[in-house]
Design a protein around this motif. Structure first.
Motif, short mmCIF file in Angstrom:
data_model
loop_
_atom_site.label_atom_id
_atom_site.label_comp_id
_atom_site.label_asym_id
_atom_site.label_seq_id
_atom_site.Cartn_x
_atom_site.Cartn_y
_atom_site.Cartn_z
N GLY A 20 1.77 12.27 -1.02
CA GLY A 20 2.54 13.22 -1.81
C GLY A 20 2.47 12.93 -3.29
N SER A 21 2.82 11.72 -3.67
CA SER A 21 2.87 11.37 -5.09
C SER A 21 1.56 10.81 -5.62
CB SER A 21 3.97 10.33 -5.33
OG SER A 21 3.62 9.09 -4.73
N ARG A 22 0.61 10.46 -4.70
CA ARG A 22 -0.66 9.85 -5.04
C ARG A 22 -0.48 8.43 -5.57
NH1 ARG A 22 -4.79 13.51 -5.21
NH2 ARG A 22 -6.04 12.17 -6.55
N ARG A 23 0.72 7.88 -5.41
CA ARG A 23 0.96 6.51 -5.84
C ARG A 23 0.19 5.55 -4.94
NH1 ARG A 23 5.10 2.51 -5.20
NH2 ARG A 23 6.03 3.78 -3.55
N ILE A 24 -0.37 4.51 -5.53
CA ILE A 24 -1.17 3.53 -4.80
C ILE A 24 -0.49 2.17 -4.85
CG2 ILE A 24 -3.33 2.22 -4.89
CD1 ILE A 24 -4.73 4.81 -5.75
N VAL A 25 -0.41 1.53 -3.71
CA VAL A 25 0.21 0.21 -3.59
C VAL A 25 -0.74 -0.70 -2.83
CG1 VAL A 25 2.12 -1.10 -2.57
CG2 VAL A 25 2.56 1.10 -3.68
N GLY A 26 -0.90 -1.91 -3.28
CA GLY A 26 -1.72 -2.88 -2.56
C GLY A 26 -0.89 -3.63 -1.52
N ALA A 27 -1.57 -4.16 -0.52
CA ALA A 27 -0.88 -4.92 0.52
C ALA A 27 -1.82 -6.00 1.06
CB ALA A 27 -0.43 -4.01 1.65
N THR A 28 -1.22 -7.10 1.50
CA THR A 28 -1.96 -8.20 2.13
C THR A 28 -1.48 -8.34 3.56
OG1 THR A 28 -2.16 -9.36 0.02
CG2 THR A 28 -2.51 -10.66 2.03
N VAL A 29 -2.41 -8.43 4.48
CA VAL A 29 -2.06 -8.57 5.90
C VAL A 29 -1.52 -9.97 6.15
CG1 VAL A 29 -2.96 -8.61 8.25
CG2 VAL A 29 -3.76 -6.86 6.64
N LEU A 30 -0.33 -10.03 6.75
CA LEU A 30 0.30 -11.30 7.10
C LEU A 30 0.18 -11.61 8.58
CD1 LEU A 30 3.62 -11.05 5.03
CD2 LEU A 30 1.47 -12.16 4.36
N ASP A 31 0.23 -10.58 9.42
CA ASP A 31 0.24 -10.80 10.87
C ASP A 31 -0.38 -9.59 11.56
OD1 ASP A 31 0.73 -11.57 13.47
OD2 ASP A 31 2.85 -12.01 13.17
N VAL A 32 -1.40 -9.84 12.37
CA VAL A 32 -2.05 -8.75 13.11
C VAL A 32 -1.58 -8.68 14.56
CG1 VAL A 32 -4.11 -8.70 11.67
CG2 VAL A 32 -4.03 -10.24 13.63
N ARG A 33 -0.73 -9.64 14.96
CA ARG A 33 -0.13 -9.60 16.30
C ARG A 33 1.37 -9.85 16.19
NH1 ARG A 33 -3.90 -12.76 20.73
NH2 ARG A 33 -5.82 -11.55 20.45
N PRO A 34 2.08 -8.99 15.49
CA PRO A 34 3.52 -9.23 15.32
C PRO A 34 4.28 -8.97 16.62
CG PRO A 34 2.92 -7.10 14.39
CD PRO A 34 1.64 -7.75 14.81
#
Length: 588
Positions: free
Chosen positions: A322-336
């Motif tokens: 909607g807003s086209r805002r971009i946020v970065g993220a780092t994966v912490l857990d792939v089997r939560p």
């Protein structure tokens, strides 16, 4: 080879620079030539004077094609960031920079282009200011004009310095090739292209294709128009896949080393900003819709509409449609773990806050308590140093192993109290009570005072003591047998003494009685005594002879002889006769 993506606002000269550097046309579609604007990804390459081969992924700069742009920069390890001197900083310049910063791209060259149309000072100052707070802060800057050639030698030199400083790829790592094109060639079949950032691919390899978990064999490989038997990272590569319809693969699919990756629809991440409830997740060339469950300002759980091959430490780009805002993220857990109970969210937030986003096998083992080496590797972690598997590939956190051993002892004692006639706790029951994923882990936990015997866990020494009421009834039988050793008690006699099948089984297991046949019980010394008496008979003898010699019935004599046969104490001569086997070595 080194791969560099372009980035920057539409019509700032990205494709022109690539064309000038390589002598190749990156725009592949007639529509792009008609409109004079890059729409989809373009590809071109050149060899620099330093000897380095550089392949460019040219991305569109128009806001309508942001998805295509992200598919191009996602797998690229470096960027040529372009700002036009005559137009300066624009909307898509900022959006491309936000995307690169979200993905954590740290290597690049900033190019002020079209310096023949305007002095570069203003655009250069603004660009330096905008890059200062991003992952690209400090990258080299070059001012050029592709039309006049001014500064192009400086750009080539800067690119040489850039690629020389890039980190070496991990060529031993499992392959994850994000597909940016998929098409069919007559006579060859399905071909996909992508940027190989780690690992190696060889003709004949079998790869898994996601989504869908299809498998296909590599028929052939090509890189920069050259046919190769194998390709190592980093490289632009075209992979010809055998027996795979092009309908089963598309941009955003991934070619994976089989059994080396987790594909997950649930992932916990650390973000660089707050997120709306619905986002688009970008990694590599893939774009997947996801729902967001926040755990605070910078922690969240993402539920993806389709699974992706992810590992701890992966960088994601999260975009608000909607807003086209971009946020970065780092994966912490792939089997939560699931959050099913009240308060689980707060506990999970505390766990995630302590995670760094760097693969840490010791922390992962401590948190998961029981996990295989293969699973850790699929999550992006090596095996923890100094911790050996306890059974097969299984690792158990040392502190948790102590806890499990204490619980196993308690479970064995509890089971013994509730099942006094059974020898011990069945291993499968122990596995379920301890909530372990593999029966072999139970065996690995058995240490004194416990012992594992015939699929059961018991206290050592073996529990061979009968309950008092059972021991008393068995002793009555043994007294009867002491005078008539082959007069096995009948069912009524056993029932009158309260000797149920379970109690009789316990008596047999402890050695108090010997089960000769179905419902036939004698003292354990009966076979030896029988052989002594039968040896005194004329040889060979019949069942009737045995019955008379032992003073018993056919109900006892027949199964007793069968037991002696199995023990090689007696042997059949014909259908009617047997003889006692001479136990000297000469008797065969």
């Amino acid at each position: 080879m080194h791969v560099i993506a372009t980035a920057g606002h539409v019509d700032h000269g990205k494709s022109t620079l690539v064309r000038t550097l390589t002598g190749m046309e990156p725009d592949r579609w007639a529509e792009e030539h008609r409109r004079g604007m890059t729409i989809d990804l373009g590809f071109a390459w050149t060899t620099l004077e330093s000897g380095h081969t550089v392949a460019f992924v040219d991305v569109p700069g128009h806001e309508r094609f942001i998805g295509n742009m992200l598919a191009g920069i996602g797998p690229a390890p470096a960027v040529m960031f372009v700002v036009a001197a005559d137009e300066g900083w624009k909307q898509q310049t900022a959006e491309h920079l936000a995307a690169l910063d979200a993905l954590g791209v740290r290597h690049g060259v900033m190019v002020i282009s079209r310096c023949d149309l305007a002095a570069p000072a203003s655009a250069l100052a603004t660009a330096r200011h905008e890059l200062a707070t991003t992952s690209l802060n400090g990258i080299e800057q070059v001012c050029v004009s592709a039309m006049t050639g001014a500064g192009m030698d400086d750009l080539r030199a800067a690119l040489s310095r850039l690629v020389a400083a890039l980190p070496s790829p991990d060529r031993e790592r499992a392959v994850r090739l994000w597909v940016d094109r998929a098409f069919t060639i007559r006579g060859a079949g399905t071909v996909v292209t992508g940027t190989l950032t780690a690992g190696a691919i060889s003709a004949g390899d079998t790869l898994t294709i996601t989504p869908g978990e299809h498998r296909a064999r590599v028929r052939g490989l090509e890189s920069l128009k050259a046919h190769l038997s194998s390709v190592q990272a980093v490289a632009r590569v075209a992979v010809n896949l055998r027996h795979l319809p092009v309908s089963q693969i598309r941009r955003g699919s991934a070619l994976l080393t089989p059994e080396a990756w987790d594909t997950t629809s649930l992932v916990d991440v650390r973000t660089s900003g707050q997120l709306p409830h619905q986002i688009l997740l970008h990694i590599g060339s893939a774009a997947v819709a996801a729902q967001v469950r926040p755990f605070g300002a910078d922690l969240a759980r993402l539920t993806l509409v389709s699974p992706l091959p992810l590992q701890i430490g992966d960088r994601l780009l999260l975009r608000d449609p909607g807003s086209r805002r971009i946020v970065g993220a780092t994966v912490l857990d792939v089997r939560p773990r699931e959050l099913a109970r009240r308060g689980d969210g707060a506990l999970r937030r505390a766990e995630l806050a302590a995670m760094t986003g760097q693969p840490d096998p010791v922390s992962e083992l401590r948190r998961r308590r029981v996990v295989t080496v293969a699973d850790l590797r699929r999550m992006g972690c090596p095996a923890p140093a100094g911790v050996a598997p306890v059974a097969g590939d299984w690792l158990v956190d040392p502190e948790y192993r102590d806890e499990l051993q204490a619980r196993l002892t308690a479970e064995v004692d509890s089971y013994a109290a509730g099942h006094p006639l059974e020898r011990g706790l069945p291993v499968e029951a122990a596995r379920q009570r301890l909530d372990l994923p593999d029966r072999r882990l139970v065996d690995a936990l058995v240490t004194p005072p416990l012992a594992a015997v015939e699929g059961r866990v018991l206290r050592a020494p073996n529990r061979d003591i009968l309950p008092p009421e059972v021991a008393s009834a068995v002793e009555t039988i043994r007294v009867d047998l002491s005078t008539t050793p082959f007069a096995a008690p009948d069912a009524d006699r056993l029932a009158s003494l309260g000797l149920t099948p379970a109690k009789l089984a316990a008596a047999v297991r402890t050695g108090a009685l010997l089960q000769v046949g179905d419902g036939v019980y004698l003292a354990p010394e009966a076979p030896g005594l029988a052989v002594q008496r039968l040896a005194e008979l004329p040889q060979p003898f019949t069942v009737s002879d045995v019955r008379m010699a032992l003073g018993t019935s056919r109900r006892v004599a027949v199964p007793l002889l069968q037991l002696l046969d199995r023990a090689n104490l007696t042997r059949r001569v014909d259908d009617v006769h047997r003889r006692v086997v001479d136990q000297s070595p000469s008797d065969t």
